[in-house]
Design a protein around this motif. Structure first.
Motif, PDB file in Angstrom:
ATOM      1  N   PRO A 136       0.806  -1.225   0.000  1.00  0.00           N
ATOM      2  CA  PRO A 136       0.000   0.000   0.000  1.00  0.00           C
ATOM      3  C   PRO A 136       0.837   1.272   0.000  1.00  0.00           C
ATOM      4  O   PRO A 136       0.319   2.347  -0.327  1.00  0.00           O
ATOM      5  N   ASP A 137       2.110   1.166   0.353  1.00  0.00           N
ATOM      6  CA  ASP A 137       2.983   2.338   0.395  1.00  0.00           C
ATOM      7  C   ASP A 137       3.772   2.538  -0.889  1.00  0.00           C
ATOM      8  O   ASP A 137       4.607   3.449  -0.971  1.00  0.00           O
ATOM      9  N   LEU A 138       3.533   1.689  -1.883  1.00  0.00           N
ATOM     10  CA  LEU A 138       4.190   1.810  -3.183  1.00  0.00           C
ATOM     11  C   LEU A 138       3.131   1.856  -4.279  1.00  0.00           C
ATOM     12  O   LEU A 138       2.065   1.247  -4.143  1.00  0.00           O
ATOM     13  N   PRO A 139       3.404   2.561  -5.367  1.00  0.00           N
ATOM     14  CA  PRO A 139       2.462   2.515  -6.494  1.00  0.00           C
ATOM     15  C   PRO A 139       2.321   1.073  -6.984  1.00  0.00           C
ATOM     16  O   PRO A 139       3.315   0.354  -7.129  1.00  0.00           O
ATOM     17  N   HIS A 140       1.098   0.647  -7.219  1.00  0.00           N
ATOM     18  CA  HIS A 140       0.856  -0.723  -7.669  1.00  0.00           C
ATOM     19  C   HIS A 140      -0.382  -0.742  -8.556  1.00  0.00           C
ATOM     20  O   HIS A 140      -1.174   0.200  -8.572  1.00  0.00           O
ATOM     21  N   GLU A 141      -0.544  -1.823  -9.280  1.00  0.00           N
ATOM     22  CA  GLU A 141      -1.694  -1.962 -10.165  1.00  0.00           C
ATOM     23  C   GLU A 141      -2.953  -2.270  -9.360  1.00  0.00           C
ATOM     24  O   GLU A 141      -2.899  -2.920  -8.314  1.00  0.00           O
ATOM     25  N   ASN A 142      -4.092  -1.842  -9.888  1.00  0.00           N
ATOM     26  CA  ASN A 142      -5.364  -2.164  -9.244  1.00  0.00           C
ATOM     27  C   ASN A 142      -5.580  -3.671  -9.158  1.00  0.00           C
ATOM     28  O   ASN A 142      -6.157  -4.173  -8.188  1.00  0.00           O
ATOM     29  N   LEU A 143      -5.115  -4.386 -10.179  1.00  0.00           N
ATOM     30  CA  LEU A 143      -5.248  -5.842 -10.169  1.00  0.00           C
ATOM     31  C   LEU A 143      -4.537  -6.445  -8.968  1.00  0.00           C
ATOM     32  O   LEU A 143      -5.022  -7.405  -8.358  1.00  0.00           O
ATOM     33  N   ASN A 144      -3.383  -5.897  -8.602  1.00  0.00           N
ATOM     34  CA  ASN A 144      -2.642  -6.435  -7.467  1.00  0.00           C
ATOM     35  C   ASN A 144      -3.411  -6.260  -6.162  1.00  0.00           C
ATOM     36  O   ASN A 144      -3.301  -7.085  -5.247  1.00  0.00           O
ATOM     37  N   ALA A 145      -4.188  -5.186  -6.061  1.00  0.00           N
ATOM     38  CA  ALA A 145      -5.031  -5.003  -4.880  1.00  0.00           C
ATOM     39  C   ALA A 145      -6.082  -6.104  -4.808  1.00  0.00           C
ATOM     40  O   ALA A 145      -6.329  -6.682  -3.740  1.00  0.00           O
ATOM     41  N   LEU A 146      -6.704  -6.411  -5.940  1.00  0.00           N
ATOM     42  CA  LEU A 146      -7.702  -7.483  -5.989  1.00  0.00           C
ATOM     43  C   LEU A 146      -7.074  -8.823  -5.626  1.00  0.00           C
ATOM     44  O   LEU A 146      -7.649  -9.614  -4.864  1.00  0.00           O
ATOM     45  N   GLU A 147      -5.885  -9.087  -6.155  1.00  0.00           N
ATOM     46  CA  GLU A 147      -5.206 -10.355  -5.877  1.00  0.00           C
ATOM     47  C   GLU A 147      -4.887 -10.504  -4.394  1.00  0.00           C
ATOM     48  O   GLU A 147      -5.095 -11.576  -3.805  1.00  0.00           O
ATOM     49  N   MET A 148      -4.372  -9.451  -3.775  1.00  0.00           N
ATOM     50  CA  MET A 148      -4.024  -9.549  -2.365  1.00  0.00           C
ATOM     51  C   MET A 148      -5.258  -9.762  -1.499  1.00  0.00           C
ATOM     52  O   MET A 148      -5.235 -10.552  -0.548  1.00  0.00           O
ATOM     53  N   LEU A 149      -6.352  -9.090  -1.827  1.00  0.00           N
ATOM     54  CA  LEU A 149      -7.585  -9.319  -1.070  1.00  0.00           C
ATOM     55  C   LEU A 149      -8.029 -10.775  -1.196  1.00  0.00           C
ATOM     56  O   LEU A 149      -8.458 -11.395  -0.215  1.00  0.00           O
ATOM     57  N   GLY A 150      -7.911 -11.329  -2.395  1.00  0.00           N
ATOM     58  CA  GLY A 150      -8.264 -12.732  -2.584  1.00  0.00           C
ATOM     59  C   GLY A 150      -7.367 -13.656  -1.786  1.00  0.00           C
ATOM     60  O   GLY A 150      -7.833 -14.626  -1.173  1.00  0.00           O
ATOM     61  N   GLY A 151      -6.068 -13.373  -1.786  1.00  0.00           N
ATOM     62  CA  GLY A 151      -5.135 -14.203  -1.040  1.00  0.00           C
ATOM     63  C   GLY A 151      -5.382 -14.162   0.457  1.00  0.00           C
ATOM     64  O   GLY A 151      -5.318 -15.190   1.146  1.00  0.00           O
ATOM     65  N   ASN A 156      -7.328 -13.648 -16.288  1.00  0.00           N
ATOM     66  CA  ASN A 156      -7.343 -14.927 -15.584  1.00  0.00           C
ATOM     67  C   ASN A 156      -7.046 -14.744 -14.102  1.00  0.00           C
ATOM     68  O   ASN A 156      -7.664 -15.377 -13.241  1.00  0.00           O
ATOM     69  N   LEU A 157      -6.107 -13.862 -13.785  1.00  0.00           N
ATOM     70  CA  LEU A 157      -5.766 -13.613 -12.381  1.00  0.00           C
ATOM     71  C   LEU A 157      -6.932 -12.951 -11.649  1.00  0.00           C
ATOM     72  O   LEU A 157      -7.228 -13.283 -10.493  1.00  0.00           O
ATOM     73  N   ALA A 158      -7.599 -12.029 -12.313  1.00  0.00           N
ATOM     74  CA  ALA A 158      -8.776 -11.407 -11.710  1.00  0.00           C
ATOM     75  C   ALA A 158      -9.878 -12.440 -11.497  1.00  0.00           C
ATOM     76  O   ALA A 158     -10.547 -12.449 -10.453  1.00  0.00           O
ATOM     77  N   ALA A 159     -10.060 -13.325 -12.473  1.00  0.00           N
ATOM     78  CA  ALA A 159     -11.094 -14.350 -12.362  1.00  0.00           C
ATOM     79  C   ALA A 159     -10.831 -15.271 -11.175  1.00  0.00           C
ATOM     80  O   ALA A 159     -11.752 -15.611 -10.417  1.00  0.00           O
ATOM     81  N   GLN A 160      -9.585 -15.670 -10.999  1.00  0.00           N
ATOM     82  CA  GLN A 160      -9.247 -16.529  -9.868  1.00  0.00           C
ATOM     83  C   GLN A 160      -9.510 -15.823  -8.540  1.00  0.00           C
ATOM     84  O   GLN A 160     -10.032 -16.420  -7.590  1.00  0.00           O
ATOM     85  N   VAL A 214      -9.446 -18.835 -21.198  1.00  0.00           N
ATOM     86  CA  VAL A 214     -10.570 -17.960 -21.533  1.00  0.00           C
ATOM     87  C   VAL A 214     -11.871 -18.753 -21.631  1.00  0.00           C
ATOM     88  O   VAL A 214     -12.957 -18.202 -21.442  1.00  0.00           O
ATOM     89  N   TYR A 215     -11.784 -20.048 -21.886  1.00  0.00           N
ATOM     90  CA  TYR A 215     -12.988 -20.859 -21.997  1.00  0.00           C
ATOM     91  C   TYR A 215     -13.842 -20.792 -20.735  1.00  0.00           C
ATOM     92  O   TYR A 215     -15.062 -20.920 -20.798  1.00  0.00           O
ATOM     93  N   TRP A 216     -13.201 -20.634 -19.603  1.00  0.00           N
ATOM     94  CA  TRP A 216     -13.996 -20.726 -18.374  1.00  0.00           C
ATOM     95  C   TRP A 216     -14.592 -19.393 -17.937  1.00  0.00           C
ATOM     96  O   TRP A 216     -15.401 -19.347 -17.017  1.00  0.00           O
ATOM     97  N   PHE A 217     -14.255 -18.280 -18.609  1.00  0.00           N
ATOM     98  CA  PHE A 217     -14.776 -16.981 -18.191  1.00  0.00           C
ATOM     99  C   PHE A 217     -16.308 -16.906 -18.223  1.00  0.00           C
ATOM    100  O   PHE A 217     -16.920 -16.435 -17.263  1.00  0.00           O
ATOM    101  N   PRO A 218     -16.975 -17.325 -19.307  1.00  0.00           N
ATOM    102  CA  PRO A 218     -18.446 -17.255 -19.269  1.00  0.00           C
ATOM    103  C   PRO A 218     -19.047 -18.175 -18.216  1.00  0.00           C
ATOM    104  O   PRO A 218     -20.066 -17.835 -17.600  1.00  0.00           O
ATOM    105  N   MET A 219     -18.417 -19.326 -17.989  1.00  0.00           N
ATOM    106  CA  MET A 219     -18.919 -20.227 -16.947  1.00  0.00           C
ATOM    107  C   MET A 219     -18.728 -19.605 -15.572  1.00  0.00           C
ATOM    108  O   MET A 219     -19.610 -19.686 -14.708  1.00  0.00           O
ATOM    109  N   LEU A 220     -17.572 -18.988 -15.362  1.00  0.00           N
ATOM    110  CA  LEU A 220     -17.312 -18.329 -14.084  1.00  0.00           C
ATOM    111  C   LEU A 220     -18.322 -17.217 -13.842  1.00  0.00           C
ATOM    112  O   LEU A 220     -18.877 -17.097 -12.739  1.00  0.00           O
TER     113      LEU A 220
END
Length: 409
Positions: A226-241, A289-293, A333-339
């Motif tokens: 949180p104290d360094l510039p980072h991608e929004n995706l990385n915020a989503l990933e850390m919350l998931g973890g 894919n990382l966001a989907a997971q 990508v096949y699993w995105f609509p199923m997800l």
């Protein structure tokens, strides 16, 4: 004799036989594009086990002799951890559907291999991208990724391992292991999953939400801080973890870290914008894919209504683009609509999407000339290569688990 996987033989024994026999068991079979989907999936899985299984790790891109070794170790190890994790998730979904003991044993073997990626580094919580048994460095270490990230193991003599783990592998681990924990693992295995995530994610929390390698430095793509510039995706990933690790370990520190990133640093708002919509050149299927997971974990295990609304907003933002890409890209990508259908509760898998799903495929082969050192001289050596995608198996069994893919297809 060519190695062929059948439902009649004990799968664990087949794996051991293939590992010991090396390329004497190499399979050259190709999935028949006109065969039913379930038959093509079996063929793809047999190819992965015969040609890509390296002591339980899955080498996605294998180079065969003469440039490669007489065993599946020559190739790009950068994504070994990811493909092994995808296969673990696939086996876990398959076990939930089929309840076959051999599938559970295969999943346990994959889990063993993922744990060795930590053991080989010698530092609890530090995990390798890939590893292989060798008495000397092989030429592929200089051909892919970063040469200086290869190390001799001090805890597993006779092994080399590749470091500089990235945020995508962080996501692959908590995604696949949470599915294994939920659907496939017995109590002893659940304890092993909890122990690993506690060490792995715990080290990341200890270092202010950064992946820190054996040298004490943050890895190139290991920034969730949180104290360094980072991608929004990385915020989503850390919350998931953090959500997965709290659910599995029940340790309050992970829920506290989760709430801190939300309450003080607004990671939940960043998560909404995890999907890049413009420009097109910045959109990548691996980020999707990382966001989907991450969303698969968060939207099933979060109970706070306000947070669920924000995660749904993130999912909707992704779906806005995913539905435009259907049929244009393969692999995971096949699993995105199923997800999306599973998480949103909306019926989006109609006849058009079903037709795309029936066309699942995850195999590529070819020949290439490699420049490698032979007796101290750099020579051009032509060899065959093969890529196989366990993410396709994961998508298939995800669909079977949720009743979206018909077993007769």
């Amino acid at each position: 004799m060519r190695f062929m996987l059948t439902r009649q033989c004990p799968l664990a024994c087949c794996i051991v036989a293939a590992s010991l026999a090396g390329w004497a068991e190499r399979s050259t079979e190709t999935p028949d594009p006109d065969a039913p989907l379930h038959e093509r999936i079996k063929t793809l899985e047999a190819l992965i086990l015969a040609n890509h299984w390296n002591d339980g790790l899955i080498l996605p891109n294998v180079i065969f002799p003469p440039a490669g070794e007489e065993r599946p170790v020559t190739g790009n190890h950068e994504d070994v951890a990811a493909h092994t994790a995808f296969y673990l998730a696939a086996c876990s979904f398959e076990y939930a559907v089929m309840r076959e003991p051999a599938v559970r044993e295969r999943a346990r073997a994959l889990m063993d291999a993922l744990l060795r990626l930590e053991q080989v580094t010698g530092v609890p919580g530090v995990v390798a991208r890939g590893m292989y048994k060798t008495d000397k460095p092989l030429w592929h270490e200089k051909a892919f990724f970063f040469e200086h990230e290869w190390h001799d193991s001090t805890t597993m003599p006779g092994y080399r391992w590749e470091g500089d783990l990235s945020s995508d592998k962080f996501t692959n681990f908590f995604f696949a292991m949470s599915i294994y924990w939920e659907l496939c693992a017995d109590e002893a295995e659940k304890a092993r999953v909890a122990g690993f995530l506690d060490r792995f994610v715990g080290r990341c929390v200890d270092y202010n939400f950064k992946l820190v390698d054996v040298d004490g430095k943050m890895t190139l793509w290991g920034n969730f801080c949180p104290d360094l510039p980072h991608e929004n995706l990385n915020a989503l990933e850390m919350l998931g973890g953090l959500k997965a690790t709290y659910r599995i370990t029940q340790k309050a520190r992970y829920e506290a870290a989760y709430r801190r990133l939300i309450d003080e640093y607004h990671y939940d708002d960043e998560a909404i914008l995890a999907k890049v919509l413009w420009p097109d050149e910045w959109k990548t299927p691996w980020d999707d894919n990382l966001a989907a997971q991450s969303l698969y974990v968060l939207m099933r295990w979060e109970t706070d209504r306000d947070l669920l609304i924000k995660y749904r907003m993130s999912l909707n933002r992704h779906w806005f683009d995913w539905q435009k890409q259907l049929g244009k890209r393969g692999g995971h990508v096949y699993w995105f609509p199923m997800l999306y259908q599973v998480l949103a509760g909306e019926q989006v898998v109609g006849e058009d999407v079903q037709k795309i799903l029936r066309g699942m495929g995850g195999l590529a082969r070819g020949k290439r000339t490699y420049v490698i050192p032979v007796d101290g001289v750099r020579r051009e050596v032509e060899s065959e290569w093969e890529e196989a995608s366990p993410s396709v198996l994961m998508g298939y069994w995800f669909g079977r688990h949720y009743g979206i893919i018909d077993p007769t297809w």
